[in-house]
Write an enzyme that holds these catalytic residues in place. Structure first.
Site, mmCIF file in Angstrom:
data_model
loop_
_atom_site.group_PDB
_atom_site.id
_atom_site.type_symbol
_atom_site.label_atom_id
_atom_site.label_comp_id
_atom_site.label_asym_id
_atom_site.label_seq_id
_atom_site.Cartn_x
_atom_site.Cartn_y
_atom_site.Cartn_z
ATOM 1 N N HIS A 1 -5.276 -59.839 32.133
ATOM 2 C CA HIS A 1 -6.700 -59.555 32.359
ATOM 3 C C HIS A 1 -7.654 -60.643 31.897
ATOM 4 C CE1 HIS A 1 -5.273 -55.087 32.025
ATOM 5 N NE2 HIS A 1 -4.790 -55.704 33.090
ATOM 6 N N TYR B 1 -7.515 -62.522 29.094
ATOM 7 C CA TYR B 1 -7.635 -62.721 27.645
ATOM 8 C C TYR B 1 -6.782 -63.923 27.213
ATOM 9 C CZ TYR B 1 -10.053 -58.281 27.905
ATOM 10 O OH TYR B 1 -10.946 -57.292 28.244
ATOM 11 N N HIS C 1 -0.541 -58.358 24.586
ATOM 12 C CA HIS C 1 -1.515 -58.330 25.694
ATOM 13 C C HIS C 1 -1.639 -59.737 26.280
ATOM 14 C CE1 HIS C 1 -4.679 -57.284 28.291
ATOM 15 N NE2 HIS C 1 -5.425 -56.540 27.499
#
Length: 375
Positions: free
Chosen positions: A182, A184, A179
């Site tokens: 977004h 993060y 990931h």
């Protein structure tokens, strides 16, 4: 839904083609997008989570990308109900999820996650852990209560991602997704507004990609050569929807090339509306540009099958059905290789079966109440 019988047949033809991601052959072009559900008390996915994913695999989703799962670093998350990808009980639960998805005919990868400076001090599962990031700066530009990561911190997080990836292969998953989107942790390094470091991990776009590239390389080294490593990234951030990592294709290539060279097998380009062009003078969306610049397979995502983006869902709004003709046009000319479906698949576990089986007349509009259950 404005899909004719002929376009419904075309949907089945185009989306049912197998696709290779390194050593994995996914049976069709439909993926389930990762969506945080918070139904795993103690970070352990249980029977309801297993059934939730297996239902969608049984209905024809080729690749399940799980909700974000925290890697084994105390600062990685801020909820005891979000699943973790470390710990004996947690991994045993995930092994059963993978087993059930395989039994239903699907393939599955966990999304490995560290939230970085998004973390709030005092939150579970490790209340004493500080928020950490490249420069101790939150996405909104404030310093918050976090800290800039030291060399030791960097090494610990790199190791946590590598250990989680190795565990994924060991317990039967088909690959991993990192990931990097977004706002993060990995994205905080990629973005110049949250990364103000003056060492090898800050500065120009290539340097800002170093930390993510080192994680990719460590993951690549921890798993078999044919085990797929997917990297999800975005221009937008949770608290800055108009944010951009790159204003031009050249800037985007500077960020993505080191990741591809480090061992990324496929990129998952997260957008809010997949049909929007990413840069001027081209119709290519973000996934299309990513494929053109890196040569890697790409996954597109963003309001597929619906007429409004997911931001409205957080305000309790639903969404009517929308056409997928534009999606099929783009896939027919190989702009990208797979499509990840989020809310439409959350609402209707049978979405893939209906699209692949010429049953689009049976599709259901999105109701935000679907967020409250694991249907």
């Amino acid at each position: 839904m404005t899909v004719t019988t002929s376009s419904a047949s075309r949907a089945a033809e185009i989306l049912s083609r197998p696709v290779a991601l390194n050593g994995l052959t996914v049976p069709n072009r439909i993926a389930m997008a990762p969506m945080t559900r918070m139904f795993s008390p103690g970070g352990v996915p249980g029977e309801d989570v297993r059934s939730y994913y297996a239902r969608r695999a049984a209905a024809g989703v080729g690749l399940i990308v799980t909700e974000g799962t925290y890697v084994g670093h105390d600062s990685a998350g801020q909820s005891d109900r979000v699943p973790r990808f470390h710990g004996e009980e947690q991994l045993a639960g995930w092994a059963k999820v993978a087993e059930d998805v395989h039994a239903a005919g699907g393939t599955i990868v966990p999304q490995l996650w560290h939230i970085g400076m998004v973390r709030k001090q005092g939150e579970a599962p490790y209340p004493d852990a500080p928020a950490v990031g490249p420069s101790g700066i939150r996405v909104d530009g404030t310093e918050g209560t976090g800290k800039a990561m030291t060399r030791s911190d960097l090494d610990d997080v790199i190791g946590a991602f590598a250990e989680a990836a190795a565990a994924a292969e060991r317990i039967g998953f088909d690959g991993v997704e990192l990931h990097g989107a977004h706002g993060y942790l990995l994205d905080q390094f990629l973005w110049e507004r949250t990364n103000r470091r003056t060492d090898a991990y800050g500065g120009d776009a290539v340097a800002r990609a170093n930390f993510a590239a080192e994680i990719v390389a460590a993951v690549r080294a921890a798993v078999s050569p044919e085990f797929p490593v997917i990297f999800r990234y975005s221009q937008w951030k949770q608290e800055a929807y108009d944010a951009r990592l790159a204003e031009t294709p050249e800037e985007l290539e500077a960020i993505l090339a080191p990741l591809a060279a480090a061992g990324v097998d496929a990129f998952h380009a997260s957008t809010r509306r997949y049909w929007l062009p990413e840069f001027e003078d081209s119709d290519l969306n973000l996934a299309g540009w990513t494929k053109k610049l890196t040569g890697r397979p790409t996954i597109t995502v963003g309001s597929v099958g619906l007429d409004g983006d997911f931001i409205r869902a957080f305000a309790g709004e639903g969404a009517a059905l929308g056409s997928i003709d534009n999606l099929l046009d783009r896939m027919e000319r190989d702009e990208f290789d797979m499509v990840a479906v989020g809310r439409a698949l959350l609402q209707d576990p049978q979405w893939a079966a209906k699209v692949l089986g010429d049953r689009t007349a049976e599709l259901k509009p999105y109701d935000a109440a679907a967020l409250k259950t694991l249907s």
